[in-house]
Design a protein around this motif. Structure first.
Motif, PDB file in Angstrom:
ATOM      1  N   LYS A 359       0.869  -1.165   0.000  1.00 37.99           N
ATOM      2  CA  LYS A 359       0.000   0.000   0.000  1.00 37.99           C
ATOM      3  C   LYS A 359       0.911   1.221   0.000  1.00 37.99           C
ATOM      4  O   LYS A 359       1.910   1.253   0.716  1.00 37.99           O
ATOM      5  N   ARG A 360       0.579   2.223  -0.820  1.00 40.67           N
ATOM      6  CA  ARG A 360       1.431   3.402  -0.841  1.00 40.67           C
ATOM      7  C   ARG A 360       0.595   4.666  -0.656  1.00 40.67           C
ATOM      8  O   ARG A 360      -0.594   4.705  -0.999  1.00 40.67           O
ATOM      9  N   TYR A 361       1.232   5.688  -0.155  1.00 41.73           N
ATOM     10  CA  TYR A 361       0.597   6.990   0.026  1.00 41.73           C
ATOM     11  C   TYR A 361       1.349   7.985  -0.853  1.00 41.73           C
ATOM     12  O   TYR A 361       2.577   8.037  -0.834  1.00 41.73           O
ATOM     13  N   THR A 362       0.616   8.746  -1.649  1.00 45.53           N
ATOM     14  CA  THR A 362       1.268   9.669  -2.575  1.00 45.53           C
ATOM     15  C   THR A 362       0.665  11.056  -2.450  1.00 45.53           C
ATOM     16  O   THR A 362      -0.512  11.217  -2.101  1.00 45.53           O
ATOM     17  N   LEU A 363       1.483  12.050  -2.759  1.00 43.20           N
ATOM     18  CA  LEU A 363       0.971  13.411  -2.878  1.00 43.20           C
ATOM     19  C   LEU A 363       0.254  13.543  -4.215  1.00 43.20           C
ATOM     20  O   LEU A 363       0.570  12.831  -5.170  1.00 43.20           O
ATOM     21  N   LYS A 364      -0.715  14.443  -4.295  1.00 46.04           N
ATOM     22  CA  LYS A 364      -1.374  14.736  -5.563  1.00 46.04           C
ATOM     23  C   LYS A 364      -0.420  15.577  -6.404  1.00 46.04           C
ATOM     24  O   LYS A 364       0.191  16.524  -5.906  1.00 46.04           O
ATOM     25  N   ARG A 365      -0.313  15.205  -7.680  1.00 47.31           N
ATOM     26  CA  ARG A 365       0.654  15.880  -8.532  1.00 47.31           C
ATOM     27  C   ARG A 365      -0.031  16.533  -9.723  1.00 47.31           C
ATOM     28  O   ARG A 365      -0.947  15.973 -10.310  1.00 47.31           O
ATOM     29  N   PHE A 366       0.428  17.732 -10.077  1.00 44.06           N
ATOM     30  CA  PHE A 366      -0.034  18.368 -11.304  1.00 44.06           C
ATOM     31  C   PHE A 366       1.066  19.267 -11.842  1.00 44.06           C
ATOM     32  O   PHE A 366       2.032  19.588 -11.145  1.00 44.06           O
ATOM     33  N   THR A 367       0.929  19.638 -13.086  1.00 47.26           N
ATOM     34  CA  THR A 367       1.940  20.456 -13.756  1.00 47.26           C
ATOM     35  C   THR A 367       1.296  21.731 -14.257  1.00 47.26           C
ATOM     36  O   THR A 367       0.195  21.707 -14.801  1.00 47.26           O
ATOM     37  N   GLU A 368       1.964  22.849 -14.066  1.00 47.25           N
ATOM     38  CA  GLU A 368       1.474  24.097 -14.648  1.00 47.25           C
ATOM     39  C   GLU A 368       2.596  24.723 -15.464  1.00 47.25           C
ATOM     40  O   GLU A 368       3.785  24.476 -15.217  1.00 47.25           O
ATOM     41  N   THR A 369       2.215  25.516 -16.457  1.00 47.01           N
ATOM     42  CA  THR A 369       3.198  26.190 -17.313  1.00 47.01           C
ATOM     43  C   THR A 369       3.350  27.628 -16.845  1.00 47.01           C
ATOM     44  O   THR A 369       2.356  28.325 -16.652  1.00 47.01           O
ATOM     45  N   VAL A 370       4.587  28.062 -16.626  1.00 45.08           N
ATOM     46  CA  VAL A 370       4.825  29.438 -16.163  1.00 45.08           C
ATOM     47  C   VAL A 370       5.683  30.168 -17.187  1.00 45.08           C
ATOM     48  O   VAL A 370       6.489  29.572 -17.907  1.00 45.08           O
ATOM     49  N   GLN A 371       5.480  31.497 -17.251  1.00 49.41           N
ATOM     50  CA  GLN A 371       6.270  32.341 -18.153  1.00 49.41           C
ATOM     51  C   GLN A 371       7.559  32.755 -17.448  1.00 49.41           C
ATOM     52  O   GLN A 371       7.540  33.137 -16.280  1.00 49.41           O
ATOM     53  N   THR A 372       8.685  32.652 -18.135  1.00 49.06           N
ATOM     54  CA  THR A 372       9.973  33.060 -17.580  1.00 49.06           C
ATOM     55  C   THR A 372      10.691  33.931 -18.609  1.00 49.06           C
ATOM     56  O   THR A 372      10.251  34.008 -19.765  1.00 49.06           O
ATOM     57  N   PRO A 373      11.800  34.572 -18.217  1.00 46.30           N
ATOM     58  CA  PRO A 373      12.575  35.355 -19.210  1.00 46.30           C
ATOM     59  C   PRO A 373      13.051  34.504 -20.378  1.00 46.30           C
ATOM     60  O   PRO A 373      13.407  35.032 -21.423  1.00 46.30           O
ATOM     61  N   PHE A 374      13.065  33.181 -20.185  1.00 45.16           N
ATOM     62  CA  PHE A 374      13.536  32.281 -21.252  1.00 45.16           C
ATOM     63  C   PHE A 374      12.384  31.635 -22.020  1.00 45.16           C
ATOM     64  O   PHE A 374      12.582  30.707 -22.791  1.00 45.16           O
ATOM     65  N   GLY A 375      11.154  32.078 -21.775  1.00 47.36           N
ATOM     66  CA  GLY A 375       9.982  31.477 -22.412  1.00 47.36           C
ATOM     67  C   GLY A 375       9.218  30.591 -21.438  1.00 47.36           C
ATOM     68  O   GLY A 375       9.437  30.651 -20.221  1.00 47.36           O
ATOM     69  N   ILE A 377       8.009  27.434 -19.271  1.00 48.64           N
ATOM     70  CA  ILE A 377       8.670  26.318 -18.620  1.00 48.64           C
ATOM     71  C   ILE A 377       7.657  25.623 -17.719  1.00 48.64           C
ATOM     72  O   ILE A 377       6.777  26.270 -17.145  1.00 48.64           O
ATOM     73  N   ARG A 378       7.742  24.307 -17.625  1.00 51.97           N
ATOM     74  CA  ARG A 378       6.789  23.552 -16.805  1.00 51.97           C
ATOM     75  C   ARG A 378       7.259  23.465 -15.352  1.00 51.97           C
ATOM     76  O   ARG A 378       8.440  23.304 -15.099  1.00 51.97           O
ATOM     77  N   LYS A 379       6.293  23.590 -14.449  1.00 51.47           N
ATOM     78  CA  LYS A 379       6.586  23.466 -13.023  1.00 51.47           C
ATOM     79  C   LYS A 379       5.727  22.352 -12.450  1.00 51.47           C
ATOM     80  O   LYS A 379       4.513  22.348 -12.612  1.00 51.47           O
ATOM     81  N   LYS A 380       6.374  21.377 -11.782  1.00 52.21           N
ATOM     82  CA  LYS A 380       5.654  20.257 -11.182  1.00 52.21           C
ATOM     83  C   LYS A 380       5.328  20.597  -9.727  1.00 52.21           C
ATOM     84  O   LYS A 380       6.218  21.017  -8.978  1.00 52.21           O
ATOM     85  N   ILE A 381       4.070  20.437  -9.376  1.00 50.68           N
ATOM     86  CA  ILE A 381       3.614  20.766  -8.029  1.00 50.68           C
ATOM     87  C   ILE A 381       3.019  19.520  -7.393  1.00 50.68           C
ATOM     88  O   ILE A 381       2.197  18.825  -8.006  1.00 50.68           O
ATOM     89  N   SER A 382       3.443  19.206  -6.179  1.00 46.16           N
ATOM     90  CA  SER A 382       2.926  18.050  -5.428  1.00 46.16           C
ATOM     91  C   SER A 382       2.335  18.558  -4.121  1.00 46.16           C
ATOM     92  O   SER A 382       2.990  19.322  -3.397  1.00 46.16           O
ATOM     93  N   THR A 383       1.097  18.148  -3.818  1.00 47.53           N
ATOM     94  CA  THR A 383       0.448  18.623  -2.594  1.00 47.53           C
ATOM     95  C   THR A 383      -0.259  17.477  -1.880  1.00 47.53           C
ATOM     96  O   THR A 383      -0.632  16.473  -2.485  1.00 47.53           O
ATOM     97  N   GLY A 384      -0.471  17.672  -0.588  1.00 46.71           N
ATOM     98  CA  GLY A 384      -1.198  16.696   0.218  1.00 46.71           C
ATOM     99  C   GLY A 384      -0.557  16.513   1.572  1.00 46.71           C
ATOM    100  O   GLY A 384       0.631  16.833   1.764  1.00 46.71           O
ATOM    101  N   TYR A 385      -1.327  16.039   2.547  1.00 45.44           N
ATOM    102  CA  TYR A 385      -0.828  15.786   3.889  1.00 45.44           C
ATOM    103  C   TYR A 385      -0.152  17.027   4.494  1.00 45.44           C
ATOM    104  O   TYR A 385       0.830  16.942   5.226  1.00 45.44           O
ATOM    105  N   GLY A 386      -0.685  18.213   4.136  1.00 42.15           N
ATOM    106  CA  GLY A 386      -0.148  19.460   4.671  1.00 42.15           C
ATOM    107  C   GLY A 386       1.169  19.886   4.072  1.00 42.15           C
ATOM    108  O   GLY A 386       1.850  20.774   4.589  1.00 42.15           O
ATOM    109  N   VAL A 387       1.539  19.280   2.942  1.00 39.82           N
ATOM    110  CA  VAL A 387       2.832  19.577   2.309  1.00 39.82           C
ATOM    111  C   VAL A 387       2.594  20.068   0.887  1.00 39.82           C
ATOM    112  O   VAL A 387       1.710  19.565   0.191  1.00 39.82           O
TER     113      VAL A 387
END
Length: 418
Positions: A359-375, A377-387
């Motif tokens: 049995k495993r416990y995992t954080l919820k994961r999603f990806t969002e695209t952010v604008q940077t000076p270089f164009g 870029i994808r950012k991976k975000i993991s949330t859950g269990y207060g983290v």
């Protein structure tokens, strides 16, 4: 986990998938403007409300050079010996004109020309790769069906623009939604026969059948071509897996309507929301080997990842006769454990595989695209269990570092300074 579930109980086509995904986004009109801003030669997108069997949804129309495509115009006419994807449904169709008229006003495009069109689109490279890969699935299918090399496959000009529009739209919308996984229902392909340039063909059309090999498909009493090659290629490319709808909390539901009327609602339904990843079970398969080279172990690990392993890792082990060895661990979902065990026997020298269900416990994961000076870029975000954890996509950082002649640390510092 951010999950997109596609219900293809009435098949799928490019415009139906586009409409279903559009319905999931809050600013539909703005998104249609963005699609029109892609500048696909001669193409204009529009969407309108549509109803099938009393269910309200959206229908997407594509105009090519100002003319709306219709089934009557697009039953798959083609020129001498040239091949294109034949689609007899009401969704992606091909111009049926006299050969004389066709010679004067139209030409056929191969993968090379399509590549040029896609390369000019104002979208990130990752979306261009998606679009080309979907076209590649169609071309590979046509090549197999017609028995000619892929570089000799030709798509009719009008049908090409229609298909480029549908495929580009779905790829852009998928990138915007950025699901962590896409689960597709078994695909209803229809039954009977379809008329195309080569004559009368069985449903599913040969190209569709080839693209959906290894995917669960079925027919039924509804006569007609419910799944087109373009729809099939998009499903095959984006599906993380085919199967039943998982336990999920849908935050948005979209209905993408076709033009034809059938006894059942002619639509693709898309559900977008969260699946509960915490507390799921996984199979961990392991084996000990002391007679494999490091290269062979590395190759085996790549094969396990390619087959859908959740994680693959090795630990050093002292084995009998004082031999240094390695324990290979492969984690996968329970429904893939038999397939994975067979791969372990195929790619390693072991004669025994151990199984442990965890049995495993995992954080919820999603990806969002952010604008940077270089164009973008994808950012991976993991949330859950207060983290909450955030991390930029390594491949994007590495690409920018290479382009800019900087270290990854310098790129990160510049991004975080903005």
């Amino acid at each position: 986990m951010k999950t997109l579930y596609l219900d293809c109980g009435m098949g799928a086509a490019g415009d139906m998938l586009t409409a279903a995904l559009l319905e999931l986004l809050p600013e539909r009109e703005k998104m249609v403007e963005e699609l029109n801003g892609l500048g696909i030669p001669g193409v204009e997108f529009s969407c309108e409300a549509a109803s099938k069997c009393g269910i309200g949804g959206t229908h997407v129309s594509v105009r090519v050079h100002g003319a709306e495509e219709s089934e009557e115009m697009h039953d798959g006419g083609h020129d001498h010996g040239h091949h294109h994807h034949e689609e007899g449904h009401d969704h992606e169709r091909h111009h049926e004109e006299s050969h004389d008229h066709e010679h004067h006003h139209h030409h056929h495009s191969g993968m090379h020309e399509i590549g040029h069109i896609i390369e000019k689109l104002p979208v990130p490279e990752r979306i261009k790769k998606d679009i080309l890969a979907v076209f590649g699935l169609i071309a590979e299918a046509e090549s197999h069906v017609h028995g000619v090399p892929v570089n000799e496959i030709h798509f009719h000009e009008v049908g090409t623009m229609d298909a480029v529009a549908d495929i580009a739209a779905v790829c852009v919308l998928m990138d915007r939604l950025a699901p962590d996984q896409v689960i597709v229902s078994p695909v209803h392909v229809g039954s009977g026969q379809v008329k195309c340039a080569h004559g009368i063909l069985p449903v599913p059309a040969p190209a569709t059948a080839y693209i959906l090999k290894d995917a669960p498909i079925y027919g039924g009493e509804i006569r007609g071509e419910l799944c087109t090659p373009t729809g099939a290629a998009l499903l095959q490319y984006f599906a993380s897996r085919f199967g039943a709808m998982p336990v999920m909390r849908a935050s948005a539901i979209g209905y993408g309507m076709g033009k034809k009327d059938f006894p059942a609602a002619n639509c693709v339904r898309a559900l977008f929301g969260e699946t509960e990843e915490a507390g799921d079970t996984v199979a961990e398969l392991s084996c000990n080997v002391d007679d494999m080279t490091a290269e062979a172990v590395g190759y085996a690990m790549e094969a396990f990842f390619a087959a859908g392993a959740l994680e693959v890792y090795t630990t050093p082990a002292g084995m009998k006769k004082s031999r240094p060895g390695v324990v290979i661990h492969v984690m996968c979902r329970e429904d893939k454990k038999d397939e994975m065990a067979a791969l372990i026997f195929r790619h390693t020298t072991t004669i025994g595989v151990r199984e442990n269900i965890s049995k495993r416990y995992t954080l919820k994961r999603f990806t969002e695209t952010v604008q940077t000076p270089f164009g973008e870029i994808r950012k991976k975000i993991s949330t859950g269990y207060g983290v909450t954890r955030e991390k930029y996509e390594y491949e994007d950082l590495a690409r920018i570092a290479k382009e800019q002649g900087k270290s990854i640390g310098e790129v990160l510092a510049a991004i975080e300074k903005q």
